[in-house]
Design a protein around this motif. Structure first.
Motif, PDB file in Angstrom:
ATOM      1  N   ARG A 103       0.815  -1.218   0.000  1.00 27.40           N
ATOM      2  CA  ARG A 103       0.000   0.000   0.000  1.00 27.40           C
ATOM      3  C   ARG A 103       0.847   1.265   0.000  1.00 27.40           C
ATOM      4  O   ARG A 103       0.375   2.329  -0.412  1.00 27.40           O
ATOM      5  CB  ARG A 103      -0.956   0.012   1.206  1.00 27.40           C
ATOM      6  CG  ARG A 103      -2.045  -1.046   1.141  1.00 27.40           C
ATOM      7  CD  ARG A 103      -3.072  -0.858   2.249  1.00 27.40           C
ATOM      8  NE  ARG A 103      -2.520  -0.613   3.558  1.00 27.40           N
ATOM      9  CZ  ARG A 103      -2.235  -1.546   4.459  1.00 27.40           C
ATOM     10  NH1 ARG A 103      -2.444  -2.830   4.177  1.00 27.40           N
ATOM     11  NH2 ARG A 103      -1.744  -1.226   5.641  1.00 27.40           N
ATOM     12  N   ALA A 104       2.105   1.154   0.427  1.00 28.19           N
ATOM     13  CA  ALA A 104       3.012   2.306   0.422  1.00 28.19           C
ATOM     14  C   ALA A 104       3.363   2.717  -1.005  1.00 28.19           C
ATOM     15  O   ALA A 104       3.791   3.848  -1.231  1.00 28.19           O
ATOM     16  CB  ALA A 104       4.284   1.991   1.204  1.00 28.19           C
ATOM     17  N   GLY A 105       3.143   1.832  -1.961  1.00 32.23           N
ATOM     18  CA  GLY A 105       3.461   2.127  -3.354  1.00 32.23           C
ATOM     19  C   GLY A 105       4.928   1.894  -3.645  1.00 32.23           C
ATOM     20  O   GLY A 105       5.750   1.764  -2.739  1.00 32.23           O
ATOM     21  N   ALA A 106       5.240   1.849  -4.934  1.00 29.10           N
ATOM     22  CA  ALA A 106       6.621   1.616  -5.355  1.00 29.10           C
ATOM     23  C   ALA A 106       7.511   2.696  -4.739  1.00 29.10           C
ATOM     24  O   ALA A 106       7.108   3.854  -4.677  1.00 29.10           O
ATOM     25  CB  ALA A 106       6.713   1.620  -6.874  1.00 29.10           C
ATOM     26  N   PRO A 107       8.642   2.321  -4.233  1.00 30.24           N
ATOM     27  CA  PRO A 107       9.358   1.043  -4.319  1.00 30.24           C
ATOM     28  C   PRO A 107       9.048   0.060  -3.183  1.00 30.24           C
ATOM     29  O   PRO A 107       9.860  -0.806  -2.868  1.00 30.24           O
ATOM     30  CB  PRO A 107      10.826   1.461  -4.302  1.00 30.24           C
ATOM     31  CG  PRO A 107      10.838   2.685  -3.429  1.00 30.24           C
ATOM     32  CD  PRO A 107       9.524   3.380  -3.687  1.00 30.24           C
ATOM     33  N   TYR A 108       7.866   0.157  -2.563  1.00 31.56           N
ATOM     34  CA  TYR A 108       7.387  -0.804  -1.561  1.00 31.56           C
ATOM     35  C   TYR A 108       8.361  -0.925  -0.391  1.00 31.56           C
ATOM     36  O   TYR A 108       8.854  -2.002  -0.078  1.00 31.56           O
ATOM     37  CB  TYR A 108       7.101  -2.171  -2.194  1.00 31.56           C
ATOM     38  CG  TYR A 108       6.294  -2.046  -3.459  1.00 31.56           C
ATOM     39  CD1 TYR A 108       5.013  -1.502  -3.435  1.00 31.56           C
ATOM     40  CD2 TYR A 108       6.816  -2.434  -4.686  1.00 31.56           C
ATOM     41  CE1 TYR A 108       4.273  -1.358  -4.600  1.00 31.56           C
ATOM     42  CE2 TYR A 108       6.079  -2.302  -5.856  1.00 31.56           C
ATOM     43  CZ  TYR A 108       4.818  -1.756  -5.802  1.00 31.56           C
ATOM     44  OH  TYR A 108       4.087  -1.617  -6.953  1.00 31.56           O
ATOM     45  N   GLN A 109       8.591   0.181   0.254  1.00 27.20           N
ATOM     46  CA  GLN A 109       9.509   0.201   1.393  1.00 27.20           C
ATOM     47  C   GLN A 109       8.982   1.113   2.486  1.00 27.20           C
ATOM     48  O   GLN A 109       8.356   2.127   2.215  1.00 27.20           O
ATOM     49  CB  GLN A 109      10.898   0.658   0.951  1.00 27.20           C
ATOM     50  CG  GLN A 109      10.930   2.065   0.389  1.00 27.20           C
ATOM     51  CD  GLN A 109      12.286   2.439  -0.197  1.00 27.20           C
ATOM     52  OE1 GLN A 109      13.049   1.584  -0.615  1.00 27.20           O
ATOM     53  NE2 GLN A 109      12.562   3.733  -0.240  1.00 27.20           N
ATOM     54  N   LEU A 110       9.217   0.692   3.715  1.00 25.66           N
ATOM     55  CA  LEU A 110       8.850   1.473   4.893  1.00 25.66           C
ATOM     56  C   LEU A 110       9.908   1.238   5.961  1.00 25.66           C
ATOM     57  O   LEU A 110      10.584   0.199   5.962  1.00 25.66           O
ATOM     58  CB  LEU A 110       7.489   1.043   5.440  1.00 25.66           C
ATOM     59  CG  LEU A 110       6.248   1.328   4.583  1.00 25.66           C
ATOM     60  CD1 LEU A 110       5.031   0.613   5.160  1.00 25.66           C
ATOM     61  CD2 LEU A 110       5.993   2.827   4.470  1.00 25.66           C
ATOM     62  N   SER A 111       9.991   2.153   6.892  1.00 26.78           N
ATOM     63  CA  SER A 111      10.867   1.942   8.051  1.00 26.78           C
ATOM     64  C   SER A 111      10.167   0.972   9.003  1.00 26.78           C
ATOM     65  O   SER A 111       8.927   0.848   8.974  1.00 26.78           O
ATOM     66  CB  SER A 111      11.134   3.264   8.763  1.00 26.78           C
ATOM     67  OG  SER A 111       9.953   3.717   9.408  1.00 26.78           O
ATOM     68  N   PRO A 112      10.925   0.307   9.860  1.00 28.62           N
ATOM     69  CA  PRO A 112      10.277  -0.539  10.870  1.00 28.62           C
ATOM     70  C   PRO A 112       9.269   0.242  11.719  1.00 28.62           C
ATOM     71  O   PRO A 112       8.215  -0.283  12.067  1.00 28.62           O
ATOM     72  CB  PRO A 112      11.454  -1.060  11.702  1.00 28.62           C
ATOM     73  CG  PRO A 112      12.592  -1.088  10.722  1.00 28.62           C
ATOM     74  CD  PRO A 112      12.383   0.146   9.869  1.00 28.62           C
ATOM     75  N   LYS A 113       9.572   1.504  12.020  1.00 30.91           N
ATOM     76  CA  LYS A 113       8.638   2.324  12.813  1.00 30.91           C
ATOM     77  C   LYS A 113       7.321   2.523  12.058  1.00 30.91           C
ATOM     78  O   LYS A 113       6.245   2.440  12.648  1.00 30.91           O
ATOM     79  CB  LYS A 113       9.274   3.674  13.142  1.00 30.91           C
ATOM     80  CG  LYS A 113       8.380   4.561  13.989  1.00 30.91           C
ATOM     81  CD  LYS A 113       9.045   5.865  14.325  1.00 30.91           C
ATOM     82  CE  LYS A 113       8.101   6.724  15.169  1.00 30.91           C
ATOM     83  NZ  LYS A 113       8.699   8.004  15.523  1.00 30.91           N
ATOM     84  N   GLN A 114       7.396   2.787  10.763  1.00 31.72           N
ATOM     85  CA  GLN A 114       6.179   2.949   9.969  1.00 31.72           C
ATOM     86  C   GLN A 114       5.378   1.647   9.931  1.00 31.72           C
ATOM     87  O   GLN A 114       4.149   1.664   9.990  1.00 31.72           O
ATOM     88  CB  GLN A 114       6.528   3.403   8.552  1.00 31.72           C
ATOM     89  CG  GLN A 114       7.042   4.827   8.485  1.00 31.72           C
ATOM     90  CD  GLN A 114       7.618   5.159   7.119  1.00 31.72           C
ATOM     91  OE1 GLN A 114       8.402   4.406   6.551  1.00 31.72           O
ATOM     92  NE2 GLN A 114       7.207   6.306   6.595  1.00 31.72           N
ATOM     93  N   LEU A 115       6.077   0.520   9.847  1.00 36.00           N
ATOM     94  CA  LEU A 115       5.386  -0.771   9.865  1.00 36.00           C
ATOM     95  C   LEU A 115       4.712  -1.001  11.214  1.00 36.00           C
ATOM     96  O   LEU A 115       3.596  -1.528  11.264  1.00 36.00           O
ATOM     97  CB  LEU A 115       6.365  -1.906   9.558  1.00 36.00           C
ATOM     98  CG  LEU A 115       6.770  -2.040   8.101  1.00 36.00           C
ATOM     99  CD1 LEU A 115       7.922  -3.023   7.950  1.00 36.00           C
ATOM    100  CD2 LEU A 115       5.585  -2.472   7.246  1.00 36.00           C
ATOM    101  N   LEU A 116       5.374  -0.606  12.294  1.00 31.69           N
ATOM    102  CA  LEU A 116       4.768  -0.730  13.622  1.00 31.69           C
ATOM    103  C   LEU A 116       3.467   0.046  13.708  1.00 31.69           C
ATOM    104  O   LEU A 116       2.473  -0.438  14.247  1.00 31.69           O
ATOM    105  CB  LEU A 116       5.722  -0.183  14.695  1.00 31.69           C
ATOM    106  CG  LEU A 116       6.863  -1.060  15.144  1.00 31.69           C
ATOM    107  CD1 LEU A 116       7.808  -0.271  16.043  1.00 31.69           C
ATOM    108  CD2 LEU A 116       6.341  -2.278  15.864  1.00 31.69           C
ATOM    109  N   GLN A 117       3.482   1.271  13.183  1.00 30.25           N
ATOM    110  CA  GLN A 117       2.298   2.121  13.244  1.00 30.25           C
ATOM    111  C   GLN A 117       1.135   1.523  12.456  1.00 30.25           C
ATOM    112  O   GLN A 117      -0.021   1.678  12.834  1.00 30.25           O
ATOM    113  CB  GLN A 117       2.625   3.514  12.713  1.00 30.25           C
ATOM    114  CG  GLN A 117       3.569   4.278  13.606  1.00 30.25           C
ATOM    115  CD  GLN A 117       4.126   5.533  12.951  1.00 30.25           C
ATOM    116  OE1 GLN A 117       4.142   5.670  11.734  1.00 30.25           O
ATOM    117  NE2 GLN A 117       4.604   6.454  13.771  1.00 30.25           N
TER     118      GLN A 117
END
Length: 163
Positions: A65-79
């Motif tokens: 859902r974050a869109g290309a390039p499909y990456q998030l920080s661990p903190k963003q994933l936690l949220q």
């Protein structure tokens, strides 16, 4: 007139035993609870057909859902997944071992880490969301489109206090 369901039978029995109480909340929320159990079963089945566990889908879908390039920080994933830091670290480790994500240094902050979905992760999460949408459409097929819209609106109104 619709047929009685299990909730009707439960509420009727309680009404006989405790006529001093108003059981109308059970008419709604007991059904929501029962439907949630059916939905959970259907979701697990849809994810399984795509080769994923529910927790794997949660992380991969946040990346998708974050869109290309499909990456998030661990903190963003936690949220987005509402799990503890330790749980998220474990989940990322397991997804790395499965080849569904990689960890990369954040180019904007050399001390930071990004979790990046691999092509294999993208293929699996796309298969899972396709299975999920089809399964959930089947669950709702007894309701018209306007009934589905009305129900979605009512549930949204109810859930706003919890979010």
């Amino acid at each position: 007139m619709p047929s009685n369901d299990e909730v009707d039978r439960i509420v009727d029995a309680w009404g006989r035993e405790r006529p001093d109480l108003d059981f109308s909340p059970l008419q709604v929320l007991s059904r929501v609870g029962r439907l949630a159990k059916h939905l959970d079963r259907e979701r697990r089945s849809a994810f399984s057909r795509a080769g994923l566990e529910s927790w794997e889908f949660d992380v991969l879908s946040a990346l998708r859902r974050a869109g290309a390039p499909y990456q998030l920080s661990p903190k963003q994933l936690l949220q987005q997944t509402l799990v503890s830091s330790g749980t998220m670290t474990n989940r990322i480790d397991r997804l790395v071992d499965l080849g569904l994500v990689t960890r990369q240094t954040d180019p904007r902050d050399g001390r930071g880490v990004l979790v990046v979905m691999t092509a294999a992760g993208l293929a699996q999460v796309d298969a899972a969301i396709t299975q999920l949408v089809e399964a959930e459409a089947d669950l709702l097929d007894t309701l018209s489109a306007s009934d589905q819209d009305r129900l979605a609106g009512l549930l949204r109104k109810l859930s706003l206090d919890f979010d």
